[in-house]
Write an enzyme that holds these catalytic residues in place. Structure first.
Site, PDB file in Angstrom:
ATOM      1  N   TYR A  13      45.224  36.783  55.675  1.00  0.00           N
ATOM      2  CA  TYR A  13      45.238  36.583  54.222  1.00  0.00           C
ATOM      3  C   TYR A  13      46.079  37.671  53.543  1.00  0.00           C
ATOM      4  CZ  TYR A  13      43.551  36.223  49.423  1.00  0.00           C
ATOM      5  OH  TYR A  13      43.488  36.105  48.062  1.00  0.00           O
ATOM      6  N   GLU A  15      37.956  32.442  43.076  1.00  0.00           N
ATOM      7  CA  GLU A  15      37.631  33.781  42.563  1.00  0.00           C
ATOM      8  C   GLU A  15      36.293  33.752  41.823  1.00  0.00           C
ATOM      9  OE1 GLU A  15      38.995  36.497  43.429  1.00  0.00           O
ATOM     10  OE2 GLU A  15      40.938  35.848  44.184  1.00  0.00           O
ATOM     11  N   TRP A  59      34.803  38.703  49.564  1.00  0.00           N
ATOM     12  CA  TRP A  59      35.874  37.709  49.620  1.00  0.00           C
ATOM     13  C   TRP A  59      35.902  37.000  50.969  1.00  0.00           C
ATOM     14  CZ3 TRP A  59      38.362  34.479  46.950  1.00  0.00           C
ATOM     15  CH2 TRP A  59      39.505  33.861  47.434  1.00  0.00           C
TER      16      TRP A  59
END
Length: 192
Positions: free
Chosen positions: A28, A50, A58
Protein backbone atom coordinates in the site's frame (compact mmCIF):
# COMPACT_ATOMS: atom_id res chain seq x y z
CA UNK A 1 11.92 0.67 17.97
CA UNK A 2 11.83 3.49 15.45
CA UNK A 3 12.38 7.13 16.41
CA UNK A 4 9.96 8.12 13.64
CA UNK A 5 12.59 8.41 10.93
CA UNK A 6 12.67 6.31 7.77
CA UNK A 7 13.86 2.76 8.36
CA UNK A 8 15.34 0.09 6.14
CA UNK A 9 12.95 -2.51 4.80
CA UNK A 10 13.71 -6.13 3.94
CA UNK A 11 14.74 -5.08 0.41
CA UNK A 12 17.23 -2.53 1.75
CA UNK A 13 15.14 0.51 0.79
CA UNK A 14 14.30 3.21 3.33
CA UNK A 15 10.59 3.63 3.99
CA UNK A 16 8.24 5.45 6.31
CA UNK A 17 8.31 3.38 9.54
CA UNK A 18 4.55 2.70 9.58
CA UNK A 19 4.85 0.88 6.25
CA UNK A 20 6.98 -2.03 7.40
CA UNK A 21 4.82 -3.88 9.91
CA UNK A 22 3.10 -6.09 7.29
CA UNK A 23 3.48 -6.97 3.61
CA UNK A 24 0.04 -5.39 3.03
CA UNK A 25 1.34 -2.08 4.35
CA UNK A 26 4.52 -2.25 2.26
CA UNK A 27 2.51 -2.73 -0.93
CA UNK A 28 0.00 0.00 0.00
CA UNK A 29 2.78 2.42 0.96
CA UNK A 30 4.87 1.74 -2.14
CA UNK A 31 2.12 1.56 -4.75
CA UNK A 32 -0.83 3.67 -3.56
CA UNK A 33 -0.42 5.97 -0.56
CA UNK A 34 0.30 9.53 -1.58
CA UNK A 35 -0.26 8.98 -5.30
CA UNK A 36 -2.82 11.25 -6.98
CA UNK A 37 -6.33 9.81 -7.14
CA UNK A 38 -8.95 11.38 -9.40
CA UNK A 39 -12.50 10.49 -10.34
CA UNK A 40 -15.66 10.81 -8.30
CA UNK A 41 -16.15 7.08 -7.68
CA UNK A 42 -12.49 6.56 -6.73
CA UNK A 43 -12.59 9.50 -4.33
CA UNK A 44 -15.93 8.36 -2.89
CA UNK A 45 -14.33 4.98 -2.19
CA UNK A 46 -11.34 6.55 -0.41
CA UNK A 47 -13.58 8.91 1.53
CA UNK A 48 -15.79 6.01 2.60
CA UNK A 49 -12.87 3.79 3.61
CA UNK A 50 -11.25 6.62 5.59
CA UNK A 51 -14.55 7.08 7.43
CA UNK A 52 -14.72 3.36 8.20
CA UNK A 53 -11.13 3.55 9.43
CA UNK A 54 -11.98 6.20 12.02
CA UNK A 55 -11.05 4.76 15.41
CA UNK A 56 -9.47 1.65 13.87
CA UNK A 57 -6.12 0.66 12.42
CA UNK A 58 -5.79 1.23 8.66
CA UNK A 59 -4.64 -2.38 8.24
CA UNK A 60 -8.10 -3.49 9.40
CA UNK A 61 -9.64 -1.61 6.48
CA UNK A 62 -6.92 -2.50 3.99
CA UNK A 63 -7.37 -6.21 4.60
CA UNK A 64 -11.13 -5.89 4.11
CA UNK A 65 -10.99 -3.64 1.07
CA UNK A 66 -12.08 -6.42 -1.33
CA UNK A 67 -15.02 -7.12 0.98
CA UNK A 68 -15.94 -3.45 1.07
CA UNK A 69 -15.78 -3.22 -2.71
CA UNK A 70 -18.00 -6.27 -3.10
CA UNK A 71 -20.48 -5.04 -0.50
CA UNK A 72 -20.67 -1.48 -1.85
CA UNK A 73 -20.86 -2.20 -5.62
CA UNK A 74 -17.23 -1.16 -6.16
CA UNK A 75 -18.17 2.22 -4.68
CA UNK A 76 -20.01 3.27 -7.82
CA UNK A 77 -21.88 6.30 -6.53
CA UNK A 78 -24.99 5.79 -8.68
CA UNK A 79 -25.29 2.14 -7.66
CA UNK A 80 -24.79 2.76 -3.93
CA UNK A 81 -27.24 5.67 -4.05
CA UNK A 82 -29.88 3.20 -5.25
CA UNK A 83 -29.32 0.78 -2.34
CA UNK A 84 -32.52 -0.10 -0.50
CA UNK A 85 -33.32 -0.90 3.10
CA UNK A 86 -32.73 -4.56 2.17
CA UNK A 87 -29.20 -3.64 1.05
CA UNK A 88 -28.63 -1.77 4.33
CA UNK A 89 -29.75 -4.82 6.30
CA UNK A 90 -27.37 -6.98 4.26
CA UNK A 91 -24.48 -4.63 4.97
CA UNK A 92 -25.16 -4.71 8.71
CA UNK A 93 -24.59 -8.48 8.70
CA UNK A 94 -21.75 -8.65 6.14
CA UNK A 95 -18.65 -10.16 7.78
CA UNK A 96 -16.46 -8.83 4.96
CA UNK A 97 -16.78 -5.22 6.15
CA UNK A 98 -16.85 -3.25 9.39
CA UNK A 99 -20.46 -3.54 10.52
CA UNK A 100 -20.78 -0.14 12.13
CA UNK A 101 -24.32 1.18 11.70
CA UNK A 102 -23.35 4.88 11.73
CA UNK A 103 -20.54 4.39 9.19
CA UNK A 104 -22.73 2.27 6.90
CA UNK A 105 -25.52 4.82 7.08
CA UNK A 106 -23.09 7.66 6.33
CA UNK A 107 -21.68 5.78 3.32
CA UNK A 108 -25.18 5.25 1.92
CA UNK A 109 -26.28 8.81 2.66
CA UNK A 110 -23.12 10.24 1.10
CA UNK A 111 -23.76 8.29 -2.11
CA UNK A 112 -27.28 9.71 -2.28
CA UNK A 113 -25.92 13.23 -1.86
CA UNK A 114 -23.12 12.72 -4.39
CA UNK A 115 -25.50 11.21 -6.96
CA UNK A 116 -27.09 14.66 -7.19
CA UNK A 117 -23.79 16.37 -8.02
CA UNK A 118 -22.54 16.91 -11.54
CA UNK A 119 -19.83 14.56 -12.82
CA UNK A 120 -16.41 15.71 -11.64
CA UNK A 121 -17.79 17.91 -8.89
CA UNK A 122 -16.46 15.78 -6.00
CA UNK A 123 -13.04 15.55 -7.65
CA UNK A 124 -12.97 19.31 -8.20
CA UNK A 125 -14.08 20.11 -4.64
CA UNK A 126 -11.54 17.80 -3.00
CA UNK A 127 -8.62 18.84 -5.19
CA UNK A 128 -9.44 22.53 -4.74
CA UNK A 129 -8.24 22.06 -1.15
CA UNK A 130 -4.79 20.70 -2.06
CA UNK A 131 -2.20 22.85 -0.31
CA UNK A 132 0.98 24.15 -1.84
CA UNK A 133 3.75 21.57 -1.40
CA UNK A 134 5.71 22.09 1.78
CA UNK A 135 8.98 20.72 3.07
CA UNK A 136 9.25 16.94 3.27
CA UNK A 137 8.71 15.65 6.80
CA UNK A 138 11.87 14.26 8.39
CA UNK A 139 10.09 12.16 11.03
CA UNK A 140 6.56 10.97 11.73
CA UNK A 141 6.41 13.71 14.36
CA UNK A 142 6.55 16.25 11.53
CA UNK A 143 3.36 14.85 9.96
CA UNK A 144 0.20 16.60 11.18
CA UNK A 145 -3.13 14.89 11.86
CA UNK A 146 -5.11 17.98 10.86
CA UNK A 147 -4.29 21.08 8.81
CA UNK A 148 -6.07 24.29 7.88
CA UNK A 149 -6.74 22.77 4.46
CA UNK A 150 -8.21 19.55 5.88
CA UNK A 151 -10.40 21.57 8.22
CA UNK A 152 -11.60 23.66 5.28
CA UNK A 153 -12.22 20.52 3.19
CA UNK A 154 -14.15 18.95 6.05
CA UNK A 155 -16.32 22.05 6.39
CA UNK A 156 -16.93 22.21 2.63
CA UNK A 157 -17.96 18.54 2.47
CA UNK A 158 -20.23 18.88 5.52
CA UNK A 159 -21.79 22.04 4.11
CA UNK A 160 -22.66 20.06 0.98
CA UNK A 161 -24.36 17.36 3.08
CA UNK A 162 -21.67 14.70 3.49
CA UNK A 163 -21.23 12.86 6.78
CA UNK A 164 -18.31 11.29 8.67
CA UNK A 165 -15.88 13.75 7.11
CA UNK A 166 -14.15 15.40 10.05
CA UNK A 167 -10.84 17.26 9.68
CA UNK A 168 -8.75 14.20 10.65
CA UNK A 169 -10.59 11.99 8.16
CA UNK A 170 -10.21 14.73 5.55
CA UNK A 171 -6.46 14.91 6.15
CA UNK A 172 -6.10 11.12 5.93
CA UNK A 173 -7.94 11.35 2.60
CA UNK A 174 -5.58 14.11 1.45
CA UNK A 175 -2.58 11.91 2.33
CA UNK A 176 -3.99 8.76 0.75
CA UNK A 177 -5.05 10.51 -2.47
CA UNK A 178 -1.90 12.51 -3.08
CA UNK A 179 -3.14 16.00 -2.24
CA UNK A 180 -0.18 16.09 0.15
CA UNK A 181 3.01 14.06 0.08
CA UNK A 182 3.75 12.92 3.62
CA UNK A 183 6.33 10.29 2.69
CA UNK A 184 9.34 11.09 4.84
CA UNK A 185 12.24 12.91 3.19
CA UNK A 186 14.44 9.80 3.22
CA UNK A 187 11.69 7.42 2.07
CA UNK A 188 12.52 5.60 -1.17
CA UNK A 189 9.00 6.21 -2.50
CA UNK A 190 9.40 9.97 -2.10
CA UNK A 191 12.86 9.79 -3.65
CA UNK A 192 11.62 7.72 -6.62
Amino acid sequence: MSDGTAITGPDGALRCPWALSTEDYVAYHDEEWGRPVHGDDALYERLSLEAFQSGLSWITILRRRAGFRAAFADFRIEKVAAFTETDRARLLTDPGIIRNRAKIDATLANARVLAQWTPGELDELIWSHAPQPGPAPLTLGDVPAVTEESTALSKALKKRGLRFVGPTTAYALMQACGLVNDHLAACAVRQG
